[in-house]
Design a protein around this motif. Structure first.
Motif, PDB file in Angstrom:
ATOM      1  N   MET A 274      76.954  72.157  43.542  1.00  0.00           N
ATOM      2  CA  MET A 274      76.795  72.385  44.852  1.00  0.00           C
ATOM      3  C   MET A 274      78.158  73.538  44.908  1.00  0.00           C
ATOM      4  N   LEU A 275      79.302  73.021  44.316  1.00  0.00           N
ATOM      5  CA  LEU A 275      80.183  74.099  44.489  1.00  0.00           C
ATOM      6  C   LEU A 275      79.965  75.306  43.916  1.00  0.00           C
ATOM      7  N   GLU A 276      79.084  75.410  42.811  1.00  0.00           N
ATOM      8  CA  GLU A 276      78.795  76.703  42.181  1.00  0.00           C
ATOM      9  C   GLU A 276      77.843  77.672  43.192  1.00  0.00           C
ATOM     10  N   LEU A 277      76.933  76.870  43.993  1.00  0.00           N
ATOM     11  CA  LEU A 277      76.171  77.676  44.894  1.00  0.00           C
ATOM     12  C   LEU A 277      76.944  78.050  45.981  1.00  0.00           C
ATOM     13  N   LEU A 278      77.917  77.440  46.427  1.00  0.00           N
ATOM     14  CA  LEU A 278      78.833  77.993  47.660  1.00  0.00           C
ATOM     15  C   LEU A 278      79.514  79.079  47.007  1.00  0.00           C
ATOM     16  N   TRP A 279      80.147  79.112  45.784  1.00  0.00           N
ATOM     17  CA  TRP A 279      80.700  80.150  45.464  1.00  0.00           C
ATOM     18  C   TRP A 279      79.839  81.496  45.220  1.00  0.00           C
ATOM     19  N   ALA A 280      78.583  81.304  45.092  1.00  0.00           N
ATOM     20  CA  ALA A 280      77.667  82.248  44.839  1.00  0.00           C
ATOM     21  C   ALA A 280      77.398  82.976  46.243  1.00  0.00           C
ATOM     22  N   TYR A 281      77.550  82.159  47.409  1.00  0.00           N
ATOM     23  CA  TYR A 281      77.469  82.700  48.723  1.00  0.00           C
ATOM     24  C   TYR A 281      78.572  83.761  49.046  1.00  0.00           C
ATOM     25  N   VAL A 282      79.831  82.815  48.471  1.00  0.00           N
ATOM     26  CA  VAL A 282      80.833  83.527  48.672  1.00  0.00           C
ATOM     27  C   VAL A 282      81.276  85.127  48.027  1.00  0.00           C
ATOM     28  N   LEU A 283      80.493  84.872  46.979  1.00  0.00           N
ATOM     29  CA  LEU A 283      80.250  86.293  46.222  1.00  0.00           C
ATOM     30  C   LEU A 283      79.556  87.209  46.960  1.00  0.00           C
ATOM     31  N   VAL A 284      78.585  86.841  47.307  1.00  0.00           N
ATOM     32  CA  VAL A 284      77.605  87.898  47.980  1.00  0.00           C
ATOM     33  C   VAL A 284      78.449  88.350  49.370  1.00  0.00           C
ATOM     34  N   PHE A 285      79.364  87.518  49.862  1.00  0.00           N
ATOM     35  CA  PHE A 285      79.930  87.959  51.231  1.00  0.00           C
ATOM     36  C   PHE A 285      81.002  89.028  50.542  1.00  0.00           C
ATOM     37  N   ILE A 286      81.768  88.866  49.634  1.00  0.00           N
ATOM     38  CA  ILE A 286      82.870  89.667  49.038  1.00  0.00           C
ATOM     39  C   ILE A 286      82.266  90.857  48.532  1.00  0.00           C
ATOM     40  N   LEU A 287      81.327  90.614  47.596  1.00  0.00           N
ATOM     41  CA  LEU A 287      80.442  91.936  47.115  1.00  0.00           C
ATOM     42  C   LEU A 287      80.099  92.829  48.120  1.00  0.00           C
ATOM     43  N   SER A 288      79.434  92.494  49.117  1.00  0.00           N
ATOM     44  CA  SER A 288      78.835  93.246  50.230  1.00  0.00           C
ATOM     45  C   SER A 288      79.917  94.244  50.935  1.00  0.00           C
ATOM     46  N   ALA A 289      81.064  93.409  51.104  1.00  0.00           N
ATOM     47  CA  ALA A 289      82.250  94.561  51.643  1.00  0.00           C
ATOM     48  C   ALA A 289      82.856  95.339  50.878  1.00  0.00           C
ATOM     49  N   VAL A 290      82.337  95.281  49.537  1.00  0.00           N
ATOM     50  CA  VAL A 290      83.017  96.425  48.621  1.00  0.00           C
ATOM     51  C   VAL A 290      82.368  97.816  48.578  1.00  0.00           C
ATOM     52  N   PRO A 291      82.903  98.799  48.771  1.00  0.00           N
ATOM     53  CA  PRO A 291      82.312 100.169  48.721  1.00  0.00           C
ATOM     54  C   PRO A 291      81.514 100.167  47.485  1.00  0.00           C
ATOM     55  N   PHE A 292      80.325 100.555  47.762  1.00  0.00           N
ATOM     56  CA  PHE A 292      79.556 101.177  46.510  1.00  0.00           C
ATOM     57  C   PHE A 292      78.515 100.026  46.138  1.00  0.00           C
ATOM     58  N   PHE A 293      79.021  98.504  46.270  1.00  0.00           N
ATOM     59  CA  PHE A 293      78.196  97.342  45.908  1.00  0.00           C
ATOM     60  C   PHE A 293      77.259  97.198  47.452  1.00  0.00           C
ATOM     61  N   GLU A 294      77.912  96.939  48.410  1.00  0.00           N
ATOM     62  CA  GLU A 294      77.299  96.924  49.686  1.00  0.00           C
ATOM     63  C   GLU A 294      76.279  96.086  49.850  1.00  0.00           C
ATOM     64  N   ALA A 295      75.758  95.605  51.234  1.00  0.00           N
ATOM     65  CA  ALA A 295      74.803  94.863  51.633  1.00  0.00           C
ATOM     66  C   ALA A 295      73.371  95.312  51.037  1.00  0.00           C
ATOM     67  N   ILE A 296      73.293  96.583  51.240  1.00  0.00           N
ATOM     68  CA  ILE A 296      71.651  97.044  50.668  1.00  0.00           C
ATOM     69  C   ILE A 296      71.270  96.867  49.149  1.00  0.00           C
ATOM     70  N   ILE A 297      72.502  96.533  48.477  1.00  0.00           N
ATOM     71  CA  ILE A 297      72.109  96.311  46.927  1.00  0.00           C
ATOM     72  C   ILE A 297      72.521  94.676  46.905  1.00  0.00           C
ATOM     73  N   ILE A 298      73.495  94.375  47.412  1.00  0.00           N
ATOM     74  CA  ILE A 298      73.466  92.909  47.039  1.00  0.00           C
ATOM     75  C   ILE A 298      72.542  91.927  47.882  1.00  0.00           C
ATOM     76  N   THR A 299      71.915  92.341  49.091  1.00  0.00           N
ATOM     77  CA  THR A 299      70.829  91.464  49.520  1.00  0.00           C
ATOM     78  C   THR A 299      69.842  91.165  48.461  1.00  0.00           C
ATOM     79  N   PRO A 300      68.848  92.141  48.157  1.00  0.00           N
ATOM     80  CA  PRO A 300      67.990  91.986  46.970  1.00  0.00           C
ATOM     81  C   PRO A 300      68.341  91.461  45.851  1.00  0.00           C
TER      82      PRO A 300
END
Length: 157
Positions: free
Chosen positions: A1-27
């Protein structure tokens, strides 16, 4: 369960980083096996928060950028998009060519207002993330892929 939470936190963090962004991280996150709705929301919110920061602090960023000499390759691509399609075109196409953060910055430099740039960047990031997320989700389903990607990663401990 904790690993899954960290995966979602990583989605949030990486999407905020320039050149990773939501259009790459979402799919990528959807293909990796995360639930599409939370991925979409976290990726878009993460990306938009940092893009909004660029818009709000444009004056400080502009003075910092003036210290750098010359116009880069990305900026010249964005200028071509701006000249040909205006703010809507740059906002919709820019994230693929120069990234959403630089697109927002250059849209303001080229003459867009904060209000219009905010509106168009919100539309662009949300729409592209939704479209690419849907394509990733149904692509997995269409190809009948058994996606155990995250389970494999977390079980290799």
């Amino acid at each position: 369960m904790l690993e899954l939470l960290w995966a979602y936190v990583l989605v949030f963090i990486l999407s905020a980083v320039p050149f990773f962004e939501a259009i790459i991280i979402t799919p990528l996150a959807i293909v990796a096996g995360l639930s599409p709705v939370p991925v979409f929301i976290l990726a878009v919110v993460g990306n938009l928060l940092t893009v909004y920061a660029v818009i709000v602090f444009i004056e400080k960023i502009r003075s910092w950028r003036k210290e750098k000499d010359g116009e880069g390759k990305r900026a010249s691509r964005a200028k071509q998009l701006w000249t040909k399609y205006g703010l809507p075109g740059l906002s919709l196409l820019g994230p693929f060519f120069v990234g959403s953060h630089l697109t927002a910055f250059l849209s303001l430099i080229f003459g867009g207002t904060k209000k219009r740039v905010t509106m168009w960047m919100t539309i662009s990031i949300s729409a592209w993330s939704l479209v690419l997320g849907i394509l990733a989700y149904f692509g997995i389903d269409w190809f009948n892929m058994d996606n155990k990607f995250l389970e494999q990663i977390f079980n290799q401990q």
